[in-house]
Design a protein around this motif. Structure first.
Motif, mmCIF file in Angstrom:
data_model
loop_
_atom_site.group_PDB
_atom_site.id
_atom_site.type_symbol
_atom_site.label_atom_id
_atom_site.label_comp_id
_atom_site.label_asym_id
_atom_site.label_seq_id
_atom_site.Cartn_x
_atom_site.Cartn_y
_atom_site.Cartn_z
ATOM 1 N N SER A 35 0.805 7.745 3.835
ATOM 2 C CA SER A 35 1.415 8.449 2.702
ATOM 3 C C SER A 35 1.705 7.497 1.556
ATOM 4 O O SER A 35 1.514 7.836 0.383
ATOM 5 C CB SER A 35 2.706 9.146 3.143
ATOM 6 N N LEU A 39 0.244 7.631 -2.311
ATOM 7 C CA LEU A 39 1.115 7.622 -3.486
ATOM 8 C C LEU A 39 0.749 6.476 -4.413
ATOM 9 O O LEU A 39 0.687 6.661 -5.644
ATOM 10 C CB LEU A 39 2.576 7.514 -3.063
ATOM 11 N N LYS A 40 0.500 5.309 -3.857
ATOM 12 C CA LYS A 40 0.113 4.159 -4.676
ATOM 13 C C LYS A 40 -1.147 4.470 -5.473
ATOM 14 O O LYS A 40 -1.234 4.169 -6.675
ATOM 15 C CB LYS A 40 -0.111 2.945 -3.778
ATOM 16 N N LYS A 42 -2.241 7.428 -6.385
ATOM 17 C CA LYS A 42 -1.914 8.425 -7.413
ATOM 18 C C LYS A 42 -1.258 7.774 -8.630
ATOM 19 O O LYS A 42 -1.568 8.108 -9.780
ATOM 20 C CB LYS A 42 -0.976 9.488 -6.826
ATOM 21 N N LEU A 49 -0.294 13.747 -10.865
ATOM 22 C CA LEU A 49 0.824 13.138 -10.150
ATOM 23 C C LEU A 49 2.077 13.965 -10.386
ATOM 24 O O LEU A 49 2.531 14.120 -11.523
ATOM 25 C CB LEU A 49 1.040 11.698 -10.636
ATOM 26 N N ILE A 51 6.124 14.625 -9.392
ATOM 27 C CA ILE A 51 7.351 14.051 -8.831
ATOM 28 C C ILE A 51 8.476 15.063 -9.032
ATOM 29 O O ILE A 51 8.616 15.639 -10.110
ATOM 30 C CB ILE A 51 7.719 12.725 -9.524
ATOM 31 N N GLN A 242 3.923 18.350 -4.969
ATOM 32 C CA GLN A 242 4.510 17.064 -5.356
ATOM 33 C C GLN A 242 3.969 15.947 -4.462
ATOM 34 O O GLN A 242 3.737 16.145 -3.271
ATOM 35 C CB GLN A 242 6.042 17.104 -5.238
ATOM 36 N N ASP A 243 3.803 14.781 -5.056
ATOM 37 C CA ASP A 243 3.380 13.588 -4.333
ATOM 38 C C ASP A 243 4.570 12.713 -3.949
ATOM 39 O O ASP A 243 4.501 11.948 -2.995
ATOM 40 C CB ASP A 243 2.415 12.768 -5.199
ATOM 41 N N LEU A 244 5.639 12.830 -4.730
ATOM 42 C CA LEU A 244 6.860 12.070 -4.473
ATOM 43 C C LEU A 244 8.039 13.024 -4.624
ATOM 44 O O LEU A 244 8.186 13.674 -5.669
ATOM 45 C CB LEU A 244 6.987 10.907 -5.462
ATOM 46 N N ALA A 282 3.431 14.186 0.958
ATOM 47 C CA ALA A 282 4.388 13.640 -0.009
ATOM 48 C C ALA A 282 5.208 12.510 0.605
ATOM 49 O O ALA A 282 5.541 12.528 1.795
ATOM 50 C CB ALA A 282 5.316 14.739 -0.514
ATOM 51 N N VAL A 283 5.534 11.538 -0.223
ATOM 52 C CA VAL A 283 6.484 10.492 0.153
ATOM 53 C C VAL A 283 7.873 10.966 -0.260
ATOM 54 O O VAL A 283 8.065 11.476 -1.365
ATOM 55 C CB VAL A 283 6.146 9.160 -0.549
ATOM 56 N N LEU A 365 5.367 -0.351 -2.525
ATOM 57 C CA LEU A 365 3.986 0.152 -2.437
ATOM 58 C C LEU A 365 2.975 -0.985 -2.446
ATOM 59 O O LEU A 365 1.946 -0.939 -1.746
ATOM 60 C CB LEU A 365 3.705 1.105 -3.599
#
Length: 369
Positions: A35, A39-40, A42, A49, A51, A242-244, A282-283, A365
């Motif tokens: 994960s 995220l890194k 993205k 991206l 959030i 969402q990714d984060l 997602a993180v 990350l």
């Protein structure tokens, strides 16, 4: 390495109001590497991206979130926003003007059928209106309306900057969702008393979306989501992924005498599980609150519980208290006008805290292989 981070860190090591960002990493990492790598990637690509921050007054005033927006990307979408912002809250990328609407708030008014976010704009009379404009350079967006009508007739009329008009209709007292392409600013007019708006989802259809949105309410505790209609909320969550996901709760839980660790952990973990169902990769970052010095508070019990949740749910945790402690503590922050005497930071304090969290996230990350 994520681009420009070395320049950012070099700048950040300068003392900001005598506070150094160059302290130990205040993010503890319990997340899985897969994960984190996603995220890194993205963040490096800056493409689609998303959030989202859920939280309380530390987030609702938008000082902390808006600083993060400027650090992550050049925002080109808004994501989820409230129909009207409750008192002392704002979205830095939007302006609101309204008349004859009341705000129903899941923090203060319970047992109401709230959609995602827990804020409703209720028309006190026919022809009540809201005018919304954006501060972003683009003025054309896909706008999704969450709304409800007191009857089977039309609930709202929408007119945009180009005088295009649309009407919204739902089944009686059923939350509905309708997307329309609009040019900002646009005006929403109630066609019936007690017509309700539960928020908007604003994005670029079939294009790149870079957004950081917030679902935060002053005074919110970690179990506020239990006031929201779960079925409706899940459908809204599916619209923009969402990714984060950042969870900033705990301050208000710490100030209540009836704190129960088992219940606190259960409620917050269940909310995380709901969010994970929709956003599988997602993180999650849990934010442990800034230092609380009120006597008899449950601050350290909350802090310990949040670390346990982070470990159990494989999340990151950012420790605001640790960062303040590394920079001479709350009294020093107050003397530097970075913290108020209560549980809140100053505007500048939130900006510094957001820069620290961003810097430590990038460090975390970049350490992943």
């Amino acid at each position: 390495m994520i681009k420009n981070i070395s320049i950012f860190i070099a700048f950040s090591c300068i003392f900001l109001n005598a506070i150094s960002l160059d302290t130990k990493n205040c993010i503890s990492n319990y997340a899985d590497n897969k994960s984190l790598r996603l995220l890194k990637q993205k963040i490096e690509e800056k493409k689609n991206l998303g959030i989202r921050i859920y939280g309380d007054s530390h987030i609702a005033a938008d000082f902390f979130p808006n600083t993060l927006r400027t650090l992550f990307f050049k925002t080109n979408a808004l994501g989820f926003v409230y129909a009207i912002q409750p008192k002392y809250q704002q979205n830095s990328n939007l302006t609101y003007e309204f008349k004859n609407f009341e705000i129903l708030n899941s923090q203060t008014s319970k047992n109401i059928n709230y959609p995602l976010g827990g804020v409703i704009a209720n028309a006190l009379k026919k022809n009540a209106y809201i005018v919304i404009d954006t501060k972003l350079s683009s003025k054309k967006f896909n706008v999704g309306f969450i709304f409800k009508s007191p009857s089977n007739d039309y609930a709202f009329m929408i007119k945009d900057e180009n005088n295009k008009t649309y009407k919204l209709k739902s089944k009686k007292n059923k939350w509905s969702y309708k997307e329309i392409e609009l040019d900002f600013p646009f005006k929403i007019t109630a066609l019936a008393k007690d017509a309700k708006l539960g928020g908007y989802i604003i994005y670029n259809k079939n294009k790149n979306n870079l957004f950081l949105d917030t679902l935060a309410i002053n005074g919110a505790k970690s179990n506020l989501w239990k006031e929201w209609n779960l079925k409706v909320s899940k459908e809204e969550l599916k619209i923009l992924k969402q990714d984060l996901i950042i969870l900033a709760y705990g301050t208000n839980d710490a100030l209540y005498n009836n704190f129960d660790k088992k219940t606190f952990k259960y409620d917050l973990k269940k909310f995380i599980h709901i969010l994970k169902q929709i956003n599988k990769n997602a993180v999650f970052i849990i934010i442990s609150p800034p230092t609380i010095k009120e006597p008899n508070s449950h601050f350290f019990a909350i802090r310990k519980s949040l670390y346990e949740i982070a470990k159990e749910e494989k999340a990151l945790i950012f420790d605001m208290h640790s960062f303040m402690k590394d920079n001479k503590g709350k009294d020093y922050w107050i003397s530097q006008k970075l913290s108020l005497k209560d549980v809140h930071l100053s505007i500048k304090g939130y900006e510094v805290m957001a820069k620290k969290m961003y810097q430590d996230l990038i460090k975390t990350l970049n350490a992943v292989h």
